[in-house]
Structure formats: structure tokens, C-alpha cells
Write an enzyme that holds these catalytic residues in place. Structure first.
Site, PDB file in Angstrom:
ATOM      1  N   ARG A  66       0.802  -1.223   0.000  1.00  0.00           N
ATOM      2  CA  ARG A  66       0.000   0.000   0.000  1.00  0.00           C
ATOM      3  C   ARG A  66       0.837   1.277   0.000  1.00  0.00           C
ATOM      4  NH1 ARG A  66      -3.646  -1.699   4.773  1.00  0.00           N
ATOM      5  NH2 ARG A  66      -2.850  -3.816   4.612  1.00  0.00           N
ATOM      6  N   GLU A 125       1.149  -6.338  12.638  1.00  0.00           N
ATOM      7  CA  GLU A 125       0.019  -6.487  13.567  1.00  0.00           C
ATOM      8  C   GLU A 125      -0.623  -7.863  13.458  1.00  0.00           C
ATOM      9  OE1 GLU A 125      -3.342  -3.811  13.103  1.00  0.00           O
ATOM     10  OE2 GLU A 125      -4.010  -4.169  15.154  1.00  0.00           O
TER      11      GLU A 125
HETATM   12  O1  LIG Z   1       3.008  -1.399  11.583  1.00  0.00           O
HETATM   13  P1  LIG Z   1       2.785  -2.830  11.203  1.00  0.00           P
HETATM   14  O2  LIG Z   1       2.273  -3.667  12.343  1.00  0.00           O
HETATM   15  O3  LIG Z   1       4.002  -3.433  10.571  1.00  0.00           O
HETATM   16  O4  LIG Z   1       1.598  -2.868  10.144  1.00  0.00           O
HETATM   17  C1  LIG Z   1       1.498  -1.956   9.078  1.00  0.00           C
HETATM   18  C2  LIG Z   1       1.667  -2.630   7.750  1.00  0.00           C
HETATM   19  O5  LIG Z   1       0.623  -3.605   7.558  1.00  0.00           O
HETATM   20  C3  LIG Z   1       0.022  -3.400   6.287  1.00  0.00           C
HETATM   21  O6  LIG Z   1       0.696  -4.062   5.265  1.00  0.00           O
HETATM   22  P2  LIG Z   1       0.545  -5.611   4.927  1.00  0.00           P
HETATM   23  O7  LIG Z   1       1.806  -6.302   5.315  1.00  0.00           O
HETATM   24  O8  LIG Z   1      -0.740  -6.154   5.462  1.00  0.00           O
HETATM   25  O9  LIG Z   1       0.583  -5.652   3.361  1.00  0.00           O
HETATM   26  P3  LIG Z   1      -0.197  -5.024   2.148  1.00  0.00           P
HETATM   27  O10 LIG Z   1       0.192  -3.561   2.106  1.00  0.00           O
HETATM   28  O11 LIG Z   1       0.389  -5.810   1.049  1.00  0.00           O
HETATM   29  O12 LIG Z   1      -1.679  -5.202   2.329  1.00  0.00           O
HETATM   30  C4  LIG Z   1       0.147  -1.903   6.077  1.00  0.00           C
HETATM   31  O13 LIG Z   1      -0.002  -1.557   4.705  1.00  0.00           O
HETATM   32  C5  LIG Z   1       1.516  -1.620   6.614  1.00  0.00           C
HETATM   33  O14 LIG Z   1       2.538  -1.839   5.650  1.00  0.00           O
HETATM   34  N1  LIG Z   2      -5.553  -2.434  11.562  1.00  0.00           N
HETATM   35  C1  LIG Z   2      -5.035  -2.379  10.331  1.00  0.00           C
HETATM   36  N2  LIG Z   2      -5.757  -1.884   9.291  1.00  0.00           N
HETATM   37  C2  LIG Z   2      -5.216  -1.824   8.038  1.00  0.00           C
HETATM   38  N3  LIG Z   2      -3.973  -2.219   7.761  1.00  0.00           N
HETATM   39  C3  LIG Z   2      -3.221  -2.704   8.766  1.00  0.00           C
HETATM   40  N4  LIG Z   2      -1.949  -3.157   8.802  1.00  0.00           N
HETATM   41  C4  LIG Z   2      -1.675  -3.527  10.060  1.00  0.00           C
HETATM   42  N5  LIG Z   2      -2.724  -3.331  10.862  1.00  0.00           N
HETATM   43  C5  LIG Z   2      -3.710  -2.816  10.069  1.00  0.00           C
END
Ligand SMILES: O=P(O)(O)OC[C@H]1O[C@H](OP(=O)(O)OP(=O)(O)O)[C@H](O)[C@@H]1O
Ligand SMILES: Nc1ncnc2[nH]cnc12
Length: 181
Positions: free
Chosen positions: A69, A106
Site C-alpha cells: 500500500r 500487527e
Molecule cells: O506497523 P505494522 O504492524 O508493521 O503494520 C502496518 C503494515 O501492515 C500493512 O501491510 P501488509 O503487510 O498487510 O501488506 P499489504 O500492504 O500488502 O496489504 C500496512 O499496509 C503496513 O505496511
Molecule cells: N488495523 C489495520 N488496518 C489496516 N492495515 C493494517 N496493517 C496492520 N494493521 C492494520
């Protein structure tokens, strides 16, 4: 703060949705898809990011975006600033010589990777993602920058989930967020 800042923030806020128990029970998922679907809301995000960067930093070499993202906002900001964009990807997606680091987020575990020649020693970079939760993902990206001897000026996200204290994990790096929950 320039006129219009608050109106832009409110526009962005109106385009974030929350979904309980996604992707796992107990997680309140903050969905940024409506921002992307609305041209004015997306422009507001990039306007606010651009204004922050221009106020805070005299010189930025590269915007670094986090898979996946961070790729939605990072290149738009980089274009505005007239600088290049670098991808931090989940492991196994980048060709050539790479550097990687594993991390927790998370709702799971992952491994982040950059191409070895993506950043040069001493380059001044800003890390961009959609959301800061535990900070695991941005911390991994900062670690990759450290390994490549680039200078992390700060981290920028649309949304910060305050109760998860990701900001503490990222110290001493500065974190700028548009919305806090
Ligand atoms: O602070 P954190 O606990 O590390 O979580 C935040 C991350 O989680 C999500 O990505 P995700 O790995 O789900 O991947 P995506 O962007 O491919 O959906 C979001 O886009 C952040 O990159
Ligand atoms: N609560 C949340 N919502 C969307 N993206 C996330 N990535 C990690 N935690 C998330």
C-alpha cells in the site's frame, strides 16, 4: 499551517472505512480504498504530504515505499517532489542482488527486501506507507536503509494506530501521520 489543511484532512478522514475482524478476529482493519477511488481525497493526501516535506526538509533524494500500500502513495509524492521512488518489497519479488530483513506486523510475519543498488550510501530518504500499526514494517524498511547506509529523514503514513505504539518502535526516526486512531 496553510489555509485548507484542515479541510483536506477532513476530506481524507471521510474516505477511510473500518472493518472489524479482518483479516483476523480482533483486528479493526482501516481501509484506504475509498481514498483511492476519490480523486479529490487522493490529491488531498499528496498535497498534505508534499506540504509537510517542503516545510520540514531542504533536500530529499528518494521516496521509499513499502509493499504494497506504500506503492499507492509513494510514487505520487515522489513525482510531486521531483525525486525518484524505491520499492521495499515482500521477499522473493525483486530480481538481482537483494538485501532482506524479517519482521513482525500487527497480524503476522513477513520479510522485506530491496535491491542492493536501490539506494546509495548517504542518500537522504523518506519512508512512505499507508498505515503505522506495530511499526514492524516501517522498522524493517529503516533497517534495510541502515544496512545500505542511507539516511532516513523520517516516516510518513496516512494513518497511525496510536494504541499499538508503533512510534516507539521507530525511534529515533520521526513519524508524520495525517490521521490518528
Ligand atoms: O506497523 P505494522 O504492524 O508493521 O503494520 C502496518 C503494515 O501492515 C500493512 O501491510 P501488509 O503487510 O498487510 O501488506 P499489504 O500492504 O500488502 O496489504 C500496512 O499496509 C503496513 O505496511
Ligand atoms: N488495523 C489495520 N488496518 C489496516 N492495515 C493494517 N496493517 C496492520 N494493521 C492494520
Amino acid at each position: 499551517m496553510a489555509a485548507g489543511w484542515e479541510a483536506k484532512l477532513q476530506l481524507v478522514q471521510r474516505h477511510v472505512r473500518a472493518f472489524p475482524d479482518f483479516p483476523k478476529k480482533g483486528i479493526l482493519f482501516r481501509d484506504i480504498c475509498p481514498i483511492l477511488k476519490d480523486a479529490a481525497a487522493l490529491k488531498a493526501v499528496i498535497d498534505l504530504f508534499e506540504e509537510h516535506v517542503r516545510n520540514m526538509y531542504q533536500h530529499v533524494d528518494l521516496i521509499v515505499g513499502l509493499d504494497a500500500r506504500g506503492f499507492l502513495f509513494g510514487p505520487l509524492l515522489a513525482q510531486r517532489l521531483g525525486v525518484g521512488f524505491v520499492l521495499v518489497r515482500k521477499k522473493g519479488k525483486l530480481p538481482g542482488a537483494t538485501v532482506s530483513v524479517s519482521y513482525d506486523l500487527e497480524y503476522g510475519k513477513a520479510e522485506a527486501e530491496i535491491q542492493e543498488d536501490a539506494v546509495a550510501p548517504g542518500q537522504r530518504v523518506l519512508l512512505v506507507d499507508d498505515l503505522l500499526a506495530t511499526g514492524g514494517t516501517l522498522h524493517a524498511a529503516a533497517e534495510l536503509m541502515r544496512k545500505q547506509q542511507a539516511e532516513v529523514l523520517g516516516c510518513m503514513v496516512v494513518i497511525e494506530l496510536k494504541e499499538l505504539n508503533g512510534i516507539d518502535k521507530l525511534k529515533p526516526h520521526r513519524v508524520f501521520s495525517l490521521l490518528q486512531y
